[in-house]
Design a protein around this motif. Structure first.
Motif, PDB file in Angstrom:
ATOM      1  N   LEU A  56      40.277  45.912  39.147  1.00  0.00           N
ATOM      2  CA  LEU A  56      39.961  46.578  37.960  1.00  0.00           C
ATOM      3  C   LEU A  56      39.354  47.563  38.125  1.00  0.00           C
ATOM      4  O   LEU A  56      38.125  47.485  38.820  1.00  0.00           O
ATOM      5  CB  LEU A  56      39.353  45.550  36.825  1.00  0.00           C
ATOM      6  CG  LEU A  56      38.819  46.178  35.473  1.00  0.00           C
ATOM      7  CD1 LEU A  56      40.307  46.636  34.752  1.00  0.00           C
ATOM      8  CD2 LEU A  56      38.199  45.214  34.767  1.00  0.00           C
ATOM      9  N   LEU A  57      39.590  48.739  37.755  1.00  0.00           N
ATOM     10  CA  LEU A  57      39.119  50.172  37.853  1.00  0.00           C
ATOM     11  C   LEU A  57      38.279  50.599  36.520  1.00  0.00           C
ATOM     12  O   LEU A  57      38.773  50.419  35.542  1.00  0.00           O
ATOM     13  CB  LEU A  57      39.884  51.213  38.163  1.00  0.00           C
ATOM     14  CG  LEU A  57      39.463  52.488  38.827  1.00  0.00           C
ATOM     15  CD1 LEU A  57      39.293  51.983  40.287  1.00  0.00           C
ATOM     16  CD2 LEU A  57      40.668  53.451  38.889  1.00  0.00           C
ATOM     17  N   LYS A  81      38.121  48.258  48.655  1.00  0.00           N
ATOM     18  CA  LYS A  81      38.433  47.062  47.674  1.00  0.00           C
ATOM     19  C   LYS A  81      39.963  46.681  47.848  1.00  0.00           C
ATOM     20  O   LYS A  81      40.117  45.425  47.695  1.00  0.00           O
ATOM     21  CB  LYS A  81      37.801  47.174  46.455  1.00  0.00           C
ATOM     22  CG  LYS A  81      36.201  47.326  46.366  1.00  0.00           C
ATOM     23  CD  LYS A  81      35.771  46.806  45.212  1.00  0.00           C
ATOM     24  CE  LYS A  81      33.972  46.497  45.181  1.00  0.00           C
ATOM     25  NZ  LYS A  81      33.478  46.235  44.138  1.00  0.00           N
ATOM     26  N   LEU A  82      40.619  47.718  47.532  1.00  0.00           N
ATOM     27  CA  LEU A  82      42.088  47.324  47.836  1.00  0.00           C
ATOM     28  C   LEU A  82      42.418  46.822  48.877  1.00  0.00           C
ATOM     29  O   LEU A  82      43.212  45.555  49.119  1.00  0.00           O
ATOM     30  CB  LEU A  82      42.911  48.498  47.471  1.00  0.00           C
ATOM     31  CG  LEU A  82      42.953  49.196  46.031  1.00  0.00           C
ATOM     32  CD1 LEU A  82      43.850  50.540  46.494  1.00  0.00           C
ATOM     33  CD2 LEU A  82      43.889  48.217  45.306  1.00  0.00           C
ATOM     34  N   ASP A  92      38.784  41.518  41.383  1.00  0.00           N
ATOM     35  CA  ASP A  92      37.580  42.157  41.777  1.00  0.00           C
ATOM     36  C   ASP A  92      37.484  43.544  40.725  1.00  0.00           C
ATOM     37  O   ASP A  92      38.721  43.754  40.205  1.00  0.00           O
ATOM     38  CB  ASP A  92      37.607  42.699  43.212  1.00  0.00           C
ATOM     39  CG  ASP A  92      36.262  43.031  43.835  1.00  0.00           C
ATOM     40  OD1 ASP A  92      35.218  42.915  42.992  1.00  0.00           O
ATOM     41  OD2 ASP A  92      36.391  43.404  45.145  1.00  0.00           O
ATOM     42  N   THR A  93      36.475  44.102  40.677  1.00  0.00           N
ATOM     43  CA  THR A  93      36.213  45.347  39.887  1.00  0.00           C
ATOM     44  C   THR A  93      35.564  46.436  40.799  1.00  0.00           C
ATOM     45  O   THR A  93      34.690  45.985  41.716  1.00  0.00           O
ATOM     46  CB  THR A  93      35.146  45.049  38.777  1.00  0.00           C
ATOM     47  OG1 THR A  93      35.637  43.716  37.863  1.00  0.00           O
ATOM     48  CG2 THR A  93      35.155  46.112  37.830  1.00  0.00           C
ATOM     49  N   VAL A  94      36.106  47.727  40.647  1.00  0.00           N
ATOM     50  CA  VAL A  94      35.496  48.715  41.380  1.00  0.00           C
ATOM     51  C   VAL A  94      34.990  49.686  40.340  1.00  0.00           C
ATOM     52  O   VAL A  94      35.356  50.035  39.444  1.00  0.00           O
ATOM     53  CB  VAL A  94      36.612  49.379  42.219  1.00  0.00           C
ATOM     54  CG1 VAL A  94      37.827  49.965  41.440  1.00  0.00           C
ATOM     55  CG2 VAL A  94      35.810  50.496  43.113  1.00  0.00           C
ATOM     56  N   GLU A  97      47.772  44.289  42.244  1.00  0.00           N
ATOM     57  CA  GLU A  97      47.716  45.075  40.852  1.00  0.00           C
ATOM     58  C   GLU A  97      46.493  45.691  40.692  1.00  0.00           C
ATOM     59  O   GLU A  97      45.321  45.157  40.784  1.00  0.00           O
ATOM     60  CB  GLU A  97      48.064  43.905  39.616  1.00  0.00           C
ATOM     61  CG  GLU A  97      47.728  44.869  38.299  1.00  0.00           C
ATOM     62  CD  GLU A  97      47.562  43.725  37.333  1.00  0.00           C
ATOM     63  OE1 GLU A  97      48.005  44.169  36.052  1.00  0.00           O
ATOM     64  OE2 GLU A  97      47.332  42.560  37.268  1.00  0.00           O
ATOM     65  N   LEU A  98      46.652  47.403  40.553  1.00  0.00           N
ATOM     66  CA  LEU A  98      45.510  48.043  40.250  1.00  0.00           C
ATOM     67  C   LEU A  98      45.666  48.433  38.867  1.00  0.00           C
ATOM     68  O   LEU A  98      46.510  48.720  38.242  1.00  0.00           O
ATOM     69  CB  LEU A  98      45.648  49.388  41.104  1.00  0.00           C
ATOM     70  CG  LEU A  98      44.787  50.474  40.888  1.00  0.00           C
ATOM     71  CD1 LEU A  98      43.236  49.850  41.382  1.00  0.00           C
ATOM     72  CD2 LEU A  98      44.848  51.739  41.410  1.00  0.00           C
TER      73      LEU A  98
END
Length: 486
Positions: free
Chosen positions: A93-94, A80-81, A69-71, A110-111
């Motif tokens: 993914l930030l 989202k986490l 996912d992407t934030v 995984e961040l």
């Protein structure tokens, strides 16, 4: 060429075979890494095998569920986490610039920070409520925890090439406890769950580290850059299986802005990091005072390699909070380029602990003050009269000790004191071997309260060769050359 431990002796012998006729400083110069060969700029994609003189372990890149996912800015990172965690984990993914309160990682997450990502943290105490269980300067309590926090998580990672920026000016920095040492503030007899510091129960808080997983296993931190911390930067606490690689830390000018502090954790690898800090660059700690004795968890099975420490109080430090002991620590192929002290061992009479089975190998340094330093007394502003060796203290549960320490293949290009030892009368430093050391400095050797220290096959280029000793026995100097001494 960097000398890897894998057959460190065999490879070293091969490299030295063609230069045995050279002076020691030139031999070491050929085999030791330079600042241009270590640090985050040289992080390889794959992780090499780890060999140590103390333990066997394997470190492998973690695997996560194939769920992504992407934030984006203005979206909630924590929501989202949590959603990803509820689905069994994956990678978040930030992208872009984010301003947020505390983030809590969950298992199998995984961040990842994209190259353009900035993860900036808010500056008010309210943004870090409710309080969480943490350890601050070696004492357990409930306060702000960490900007990136995890408790009891398994298989977590913080990766990418983005930036993590700590809190700016706000109530967090205005209400940090600074008026005393922590053991005088947090009563070790008070149950941990009653030690609450939220800015209201008491009018001060204990500041958040930037990244501090606690009670976690299989932790991987890679590639990110850290800046503007309010306290220590990366602090794995009570963790098992930690890899920190390719990280850049910049906390110059920040009081207590330690780079990487390994706190009562085991099976830890730190490699290819570049550190410019307001305090120690890399440190090993294990609890403080009676609270540290109560917990009684060592930091052990630790490897630090290919790191570059630039600005900071110490290039690599053991202590000063080591009540649970630092054990089986192996530091090799690192460069300290401009730190105040190179290798530093710190304890304090009221803090307990110490270290044993510690080896430094293939280290190059240029330092401002002491190159190799034992400081077991501290300063009066922190420990009162106990900072004076003339103040008699009987052996007690908090009496610290250091022993079984080896330093081999050490190049000291500049220093004020090459070797400076301050033990304590009731627990002298013992069983230390320094071999193949070349050191250039103002003063050669000062020793107080030590026994069985061996300096072998070494060379010193100093202005003052006076050996200042107090309460020392068993000092051996064998095959030691003193430049210009008659």
């Amino acid at each position: 060429m960097i000398v890897r431990y894998i057959g460190v002796w065999f490879i070293t012998l091969l490299l030295l075979a063609g230069c045995r006729s050279l002076p020691l400083e030139q031999q070491l110069d050929k085999i030791l890494p330079t600042a241009e060969q270590v640090g985050a700029d040289h992080l390889p994609e794959t992780i090499e095998g780890v060999e140590t003189p103390f333990f066997e372990t394997k470190f492998a890149r973690p695997q996560f569920p194939d769920r992504r996912d992407t934030v984006f800015p203005n979206e909630s990172i924590q929501e989202k986490l949590d959603r990803l965690a509820s689905q069994g984990g994956g990678t978040l993914l930030l992208k872009g610039h984010h301003l947020t309160g505390r983030i809590t990682l969950k298992s199998n997450i995984e961040l990842r920070l994209d190259a353009d990502a900035v993860l900036e943290f808010k500056s008010e105490i309210a943004d870090f409520m409710p309080v969480v269980f943490t350890r601050n300067e070696g004492v357990e309590l409930y306060s702000l925890g960490a900007c990136i926090y995890a408790n009891g998580a398994k298989n977590i990672a913080l990766t990418g090439t983005g930036r993590v920026v700590g809190p700016g000016e706000g109530s967090i920095r205005k209400q940090i406890m600074t008026h005393d040492v922590i053991e005088n503030i947090v009563d070790s007899q008070t149950p941990v769950e009653q030690r609450i510091y939220d800015g209201k129960t008491a009018d001060f808080i204990f500041p958040p580290a930037l990244i501090a997983p606690i009670n976690c296993s299989d932790v991987w931190i890679e590639g990110i850059s850290l800046e503007r911390s309010a306290f220590w930067n990366i602090v794995p606490t009570y963790c098992d299986g930690v890899v920190i690689r390719g990280v850049r830390v910049n906390s110059v000018g920040i009081q207590r802005g330690d780079g990487i502090d390994i706190e009562s954790s085991r099976n830890v690898l730190v490699e290819y990091c570049t550190l410019n800090t307001g305090d120690d660059c890399i440190a090993v700690k294990a609890g403080r005072g009676y609270d540290g004795l109560r917990v009684n968890r060592p930091s052990e099975n630790i490897v630090v390699r290919y790191c570059l420490s630039e600005k900071g109080h110490g290039g690599f430090t053991i202590g000063s909070e080591t009540a649970g002991m630092a054990k089986k620590v192996y530091v090799h192929d690192c460069v300290f380029e401009g730190t105040d002290v190179g290798i530093r061992f710190k304890t304090r009479r009221p803090r307990g602990g110490g270290g044993e089975q510690i080896r430094f190998e293939n280290i190059r340094m240029h330092v401002v003050h002491s190159a190799i330093r034992w400081d077991m007394l501290g300063q009066a502003q922190h420990v009162g009269n106990q900072a004076s060796r003339a103040f008699k203290v009987d052996v007690n549960p908090l009496t610290p000790r250091f022993s079984a320490i080896q330093l081999h293949n050490i190049y000291i290009g500049s220093s004020s004191d090459c070797i400076k030892i301050e033990g304590i009368p009731e627990s002298v430093l013992e069983d230390v071997t320094l071999s193949r050391v070349f050191a250039r400095g103002t003063r050669y050797l000062s020793m107080k309260d030590a026994k069985d220290v061996r300096i072998l096959n070494s060379k010193f280029d100093c202005q003052d060769y006076t050996i200042d000793t107090t309460h020392v026995s068993g000092l051996i100097q064998k095959n030691v050359e003193f430049v210009g001494k008659h």
